[in-house]
Write a protein that holds these residues in place. Structure first.
Motif, PDB file in Angstrom:
ATOM      1  N   PRO A 112      49.134  38.326  41.363  1.00 51.59           N
ATOM      2  CA  PRO A 112      47.983  38.895  40.662  1.00 51.59           C
ATOM      3  C   PRO A 112      46.768  39.082  41.570  1.00 51.59           C
ATOM      4  O   PRO A 112      46.741  38.640  42.721  1.00 51.59           O
ATOM      5  N   ARG A 159      47.125  42.171  35.585  1.00 55.59           N
ATOM      6  CA  ARG A 159      46.643  40.806  35.370  1.00 55.59           C
ATOM      7  C   ARG A 159      45.265  40.566  35.994  1.00 55.59           C
ATOM      8  O   ARG A 159      44.843  39.416  36.112  1.00 55.59           O
ATOM      9  N   ARG A 160      44.589  41.602  36.420  1.00 64.15           N
ATOM     10  CA  ARG A 160      43.322  41.415  37.126  1.00 64.15           C
ATOM     11  C   ARG A 160      42.307  40.695  36.254  1.00 64.15           C
ATOM     12  O   ARG A 160      42.274  40.856  35.029  1.00 64.15           O
ATOM     13  N   TYR A 515      45.761  33.613  35.248  1.00 59.83           N
ATOM     14  CA  TYR A 515      46.616  34.735  35.631  1.00 59.83           C
ATOM     15  C   TYR A 515      47.946  34.732  34.865  1.00 59.83           C
ATOM     16  O   TYR A 515      48.575  35.779  34.707  1.00 59.83           O
ATOM     17  N   PRO A 518      46.851  36.410  30.977  1.00 59.07           N
ATOM     18  CA  PRO A 518      45.522  37.025  31.054  1.00 59.07           C
ATOM     19  C   PRO A 518      45.059  37.690  29.768  1.00 59.07           C
ATOM     20  O   PRO A 518      43.858  37.834  29.555  1.00 59.07           O
TER      21      PRO A 518
END
Length: 842
Positions: A112, A159-160, A515, A518
């Motif tokens: 991620p 997943r930022r 992460y 998320p």
């Protein structure tokens, strides 16, 4: 002009008597030095994004299904202070090699991306620009995200995260409340670094030479009520659990953590105050030197000195204490510093001899370390000796006694006992700043400190900007009265919010867990996801975070383990630290005029050449001096690699008919030279071993050797010769292997080679090359011998050599013996027949 979307061309029609082969396209000559032009890079960047969003492909995204082994790869997330710099370029290149290799070897990889986006730089920028820090932060994140995508890093963008998002810091506040609930978060008065000009608290790293790094004012010490987290409650576990990390973390990092925790076993000794009913308690690791004690020293800014000071010396003591408080602790503790102190006019009695000893206040004793007092043993301690020499205190050269006998005497006399002490202090998490997660408690006149209910989280920051962010003796939040004034969750009466924000180390102490889940708004992370992915298989980042960030992450993981939310007690199973990127032997800086802009290098040489140059420069833990790096050499190598598609195209052309004969072309025989398959198998094996050993620079060198071998095999067939199907097959197989291996280091060039060889949709989906084993068993191979990761010798060995025999040969090597030169060998890593790495104790 818009570049065509890179897609695989249709396969070539099958030839009579031959298996169908993909169609091959030729390599266009480069317009400049860049092997892959900018428009092609942009096209592949768009293609990767589309494939990541394609539910049938999910490029770079874990599937979390089936029986593929799972591996969680993590890089320390960046702070968005501007665009990416050369340090980011190095760590992302290293991390991406591992991610792509693991996927090619059949692993389901979680990789991620996010940003550690709270912090002081954004707040200072907002004051200068008369804006909210979110404006600066979000703009920089957008810039960095675009640069990371351009750099070709295979992150899972779905997943930022960023820690300044209320959806994230809601759960940072939730974590704080769990610590408070279990007695591990508390408030206490504590001395802090105070800038009188900016009227704000400074962290130790913001104090340079005793002055505020921002305004240059002389920093003083001031006492404020602060929030702490009781990390000392986990001191033994933080220390003892490192035994499980011994072969997976760099030894220097483990040593730094051990020293920071600083567990010492010794004795607690009490020196009764003459004429009083109290005693000064000290901790010592050397009870055997007790007979040589000639004075006792206490911290001038601690409560003990205040209570002991005689009225006759009160004025001198007050002046000395003020001077000590004005100096940061890190300076007071510095080795080689001239000693100073003041006699407090009081004496204590030696616990075993009964002798009267003077008590002094000296600034080399810190109030928060140990008991805030030490016994002066000038015959056995350099700092005590220097102090004694300056003030004419006696030095007793008494030989050390048996510590057990000394301890027995102390315990019998009731003046001491065995004890364990720690250098580790509780974690001060308060910050008198705006741009951070607000501490989620309220202060009620009737109920005291009351936690904000979980259902009311997050406690959002008010919208402050510009001058409203200026510190005025307290946190800027204190000036937002509409925000501060609230109701007590317990009694409903008028209360006030806490105006401190949490240290950004709290945000980064658990981000690796967010992460995992998320998108969840009901939990910080799903324990089922934690069971599936934790611990992080490989953590990549700078050694500058070797102590605090890693220590706090370890602490939080152990705490959450105790709550039953995560299974492992350590968050990171292995750790890879990269060195710095310097220029001309010095750290890059504007003041030195030696800064190197990453964007300019990418524009000039192309992404792949820059990535390869960084990876090829040396082992990842070594510093990279950009003055010695040659991206143009990497451009030449990449152009040679891309020409492999031309070689395959030429060898796969139908053979010409014999003179005077008509009809269909006649293909050559099916035989081939065994040298290329043998070389391919050996080098593929060596490269795999080198990547697994983090020797990426040597792996790139082996890839260069492979490209040269393939091109030589193709060049052996003249332009008028009819190549055999065997030769064409061998060259194609090797060229395809090159494309897959090259994708680890230079993804754009690898995609182009893969496409020109007739494949799609992405080389990143291709498995690691599988080459027939018999080719490797024939003849000899070259075994690379390293000492601490650096190549020291190469041995020609039988391809079937065993680990024990290869280990013996490597250790007997003259080059290895010269390097070891009496140093203890900690371990020897053997990957027969290709690699030996001798790891020395440091």
């Amino acid at each position: 002009m818009t570049a065509p979307h890179p897609t695989a061309p249709p396969p070539a029609p099958a030839r009579t008597g031959a298996a169908p082969r993909p169609a091959v396209t030729s390599t266009p000559p480069p317009a400049d030095g860049r092997p892959v032009p900018p428009e092609t890079e942009r096209a592949w960047e768009a293609r990767w994004a589309a494939l990541q969003d394609d539910p049938a492909v999910r490029l770079f995204r874990p599937r979390a299904d089936g029986d593929r082994p799972r591996r969680y790869l993590l890089t320390m997330f960046p702070y968005p202070s501007g665009d990416l710099h050369m340090g980011h370029a190095e760590v992302f290149a290293i991390e991406d090699v591992v991610a792509r290799y693991w996927r090619a070897r059949g692993h389901d990889v979680l990789n991620p991306v996010g940003w550690d986006s709270f912090g002081l730089p954004a707040e200072n920028a907002a004051i200068r620009r008369d804006e909210n820090p979110a404006t600066f932060t979000d703009a920089n994140i957008a810039t960095q995200a675009a640069s990371i995508r351009r750099y070709g890093v295979s992150f899972d963008w779905s997943r930022r995260l960023q820690t300044s998002d209320p959806g994230y810091y809601r759960w940072t506040q939730w974590l704080f409340l769990r610590l408070l609930e279990h007695g591990l978060a508390y408030r206490a008065a504590a001395p802090v670094n105070w800038c009188p000009q900016d009227a704000t608290v400074l962290a130790n790293e913001q104090v340079v030479g005793g002055r505020c790094e921002r305004c240059g004012a002389q920093v003083v010490r001031r006492e404020l009520t602060q929030w702490f987290v009781r990390t000392t409650a986990y001191a033994d576990r933080l220390l003892d659990d490192m035994a499980d990390l011994a072969d997976a973390w760099p030894e220097r990092v483990l040593t730094m953590q051990r020293n920071w925790i600083g567990r010492s076993r010794g004795a607690r000794v009490r020196f009764p105050v003459v004429g009083g009913d109290t005693a000064i308690e000290v901790f010592t690791t050397r009870p055997d030197t007790l007979a040589a004690v000639t004075f006792v020293v206490v911290a001038p800014d601690g409560p003990l000195a205040e209570s002991l000071c005689e009225p006759a010396v009160r004025d001198a003591f007050e002046a000395y204490r003020a001077a000590a408080r004005a100096e940061p602790e890190v300076t007071r503790w510095a080795a080689g510093r001239a000693p100073s102190g003041v006699d407090l006019g009081v004496h204590v009695r030696h616990p075993t001899t009964g002798a009267e000893l003077p008590v002094w206040a000296a600034d080399y004793v810190l109030p928060g370390y140990g008991t805030g007092a030490v016994m002066g043993v000038p015959a056995h301690d350099d700092r005590d000796r220097a102090f004694a020499d300056v003030y004419g205190l006696p030095v007793l050269d008494v030989p050390p006694a048996d510590p057990d006998v000394t301890l027995a005497a102390l315990e019998e006399g009731g003046t001491g006992e065995r004890a364990t002490s720690y250098r580790l202090r509780d974690w001060l998490v308060s910050r008198q700043r705006y741009w951070g997660a607000p501490v989620p408690v309220v202060h009620c006149p009737a109920c005291g400190v009351v936690p904000v209910p979980d259902a009311a989280l997050p406690v959002r920051l008010p919208d402050l900007r510009g001058d409203a962010l200026l510190p005025r003796g307290t946190s800027p939040l204190a000036g937002a009265r509409d925000w501060v004034t609230t109701s007590c969750p317990r009694c409903g009466g008028t209360a006030e919010r806490d105006t401190d924000t949490l240290d950004t180390f709290v945000d980064s102490s658990w981000y690796f867990l967010r992460y995992l889940s998320p998108g969840r708004d009901d939990v910080a992370f799903d324990p089922a996801d934690a069971r599936a992915w934790m611990p992080v298989a490989r953590y990549v980042g700078g050694v500058e975070h070797a102590i605090l960030h890693l220590l706090y992450s370890r602490f939080v993981t152990k705490f959450l383990h105790d709550l039953g939310l995560v299974v492992p007690v350590e968050p990171f199973a292995s750790l890879l630290n990269q060195g710095q990127v310097v220029n001309g032997g010095k750290a890059m800086s504007k003041s030195l005029g030696n800064g190197v802009a990453l964007g300019e290098q990418l524009d000039r040489y192309g992404v792949d050449a820059v990535r390869l140059a960084l990876l090829f420069s040396g082992p990842p833990e070594d510093d990279v001096d950009w003055a010695d790096v040659r991206p143009e050499a990497m451009q030449r190598f990449l152009r040679r690699a891309l020409l492999l598609s031309d070689d395959v195209a030429r060898l796969e052309r139908p053979a010409r008919s014999a003179p005077g004969e008509g009809g269909a072309p006649v293909a050559g025989d099916d035989g081939g030279d065994p040298a290329l398959p043998r070389t391919l198998h050996v080098l593929v094996g060596e490269i795999a071993d080198l990547v697994e050993a983090d020797r990426f620079n040597v792996a790139v060198a082996r890839l260069m050797t492979l490209v040269s071998a393939v091109r030589s095999a193709a060049a052996a067939v003249g332009p008028d010769d009819a190549p055999s199907r065997g030769v064409a097959r061998d060259v194609r197989e090797a060229a395809e292997a090159v494309a897959v291996i090259l994708s680890l280091f230079a993804p754009y060039s690898a995609e182009e080679l893969w496409r020109r060889l007739g494949h799609g949709p992405s080389v990143a989906l291709a498995p690691w090359p599988e080459v027939a084993a018999p080719a490797a068993r024939a003849g000899t191979v070259v075994a690379v011998v390293q000492v601490d990761g650096k190549v020291r010798d190469r041995l020609d060995v039988d391809a079937s050599i065993g680990e024990d025999a290869l280990r013996a040969l490597a250790l007997a090597s003259d080059a290895v013996q010269r390097r070891v030169d009496g140093t203890t060998v900690r371990r020897v890593v053997v990957r027969a027949p290709h690699l030996v790495n001798v790891v020395l104790a440091r």
